[in-house]
Design a protein around this motif. Structure first.
Motif, PDB file in Angstrom:
ATOM      1  N   PRO A  91      82.894  44.849  53.772  1.00  0.00           N
ATOM      2  CA  PRO A  91      82.929  44.508  55.198  1.00  0.00           C
ATOM      3  C   PRO A  91      83.963  43.439  55.520  1.00  0.00           C
ATOM      4  N   PHE A  92      84.459  43.492  56.740  1.00  0.00           N
ATOM      5  CA  PHE A  92      85.164  42.354  57.321  1.00  0.00           C
ATOM      6  C   PHE A  92      84.632  42.161  58.736  1.00  0.00           C
ATOM      7  N   ALA A  93      84.583  40.910  59.153  1.00  0.00           N
ATOM      8  CA  ALA A  93      83.947  40.605  60.434  1.00  0.00           C
ATOM      9  C   ALA A  93      84.599  39.393  61.067  1.00  0.00           C
ATOM     10  N   GLY A  94      84.509  39.336  62.387  1.00  0.00           N
ATOM     11  CA  GLY A  94      85.088  38.202  63.087  1.00  0.00           C
ATOM     12  C   GLY A  94      84.955  38.335  64.582  1.00  0.00           C
ATOM     13  N   ARG A  95      85.996  37.882  65.273  1.00  0.00           N
ATOM     14  CA  ARG A  95      86.005  37.898  66.728  1.00  0.00           C
ATOM     15  C   ARG A  95      87.287  38.528  67.241  1.00  0.00           C
ATOM     16  N   ALA A  96      87.131  39.303  68.313  1.00  0.00           N
ATOM     17  CA  ALA A  96      88.271  39.896  68.997  1.00  0.00           C
ATOM     18  C   ALA A  96      88.446  39.194  70.331  1.00  0.00           C
TER      19      ALA A  96
END
Length: 201
Positions: A91-96
């Motif tokens: 997984p990769f995750a963050g904010r757009a």
């Protein structure tokens, strides 16, 4: 196209056997079904039309609130997303952060979030995800410019190899007027002041 749950379960059992595990032991017996649930959620965007949420637009001159016409960009910050890197299926995750300069038509802010969610729930790489979001908005919405900034942490960086738990990746995709650095400078500054910066994850 729906995820083939039975096939995922079967292949998960094979994978467990391939690493030397016993898929029938108590701790793993439900793992194939759990993996089918997980993959159904993580890859729900495969085959889905990411532009569909943009179909319902509002006229800025003839809409319900013409006295509140935007004179500048519409900027939506800190859209949380998670995806799966196609290289290692980690997984990769963050904010757009998404900005667009409206023409005659605008959309509800929730439509932009759904574009991100649809495109993120596919096997991805961050660079392409940002480009796809920018393309979808610029091609299916009346805009003079689009800017998409993604800030994410990647499992393949934080959990394997060099194992850098604090490292994040920042990518930018621009269309229209925002391909010019001067035009997007103010937006980049506003995004940079976001309270949801990488260090706050």
């Amino acid at each position: 196209m729906a995820v083939d749950r039975r096939r995922v379960e079967r292949l998960t059992r094979e994978l467990l056997e391939a690493i030397g595990e016993d898929p029938e032991r108590p701790g793993l017996k439900q793992t194939p079904a759990r993996m089918a649930d997980l993959y159904s959620e993580f890859f729900a965007g495969v085959g889905e039309d990411a532009a569909a949420p943009l179909a319902r637009t509002i006229s800025v001159s003839r809409g319900p609130a013409p006295e509140t016409l935007p004179s500048g960009a519409v900027l939506l910050r800190d859209i949380r997303f998670r995806s799966v890197c196609e290289h290692h299926l980690l997984p990769f995750a963050g904010r757009a952060h998404i900005a667009y300069l409206p023409g005659e038509q605008v959309v509800g802010l929730g439509a932009l979030i759904r574009v991100v969610e649809t495109l993120a729930t596919r096997p991805q790489v961050q660079e392409r995800l940002g480009e796809q979001i920018a393309d979808t908005i610029s091609e299916h919405l009346d805009t003079r410019g689009v800017l998409v900034v993604l800030d994410a942490t990647h499992g393949c960086v934080t959990m394997r190899g060099g194992r850098q738990p604090e490292a994040s990746t920042l990518t930018m995709a621009a269309r229209g007027i925002y391909t010019e650095p001067v035009a997007r400078a103010e937006l980049v500054t506003l995004i940079g002041t976001s309270t949801g910066s990488a260090g706050a994850r």
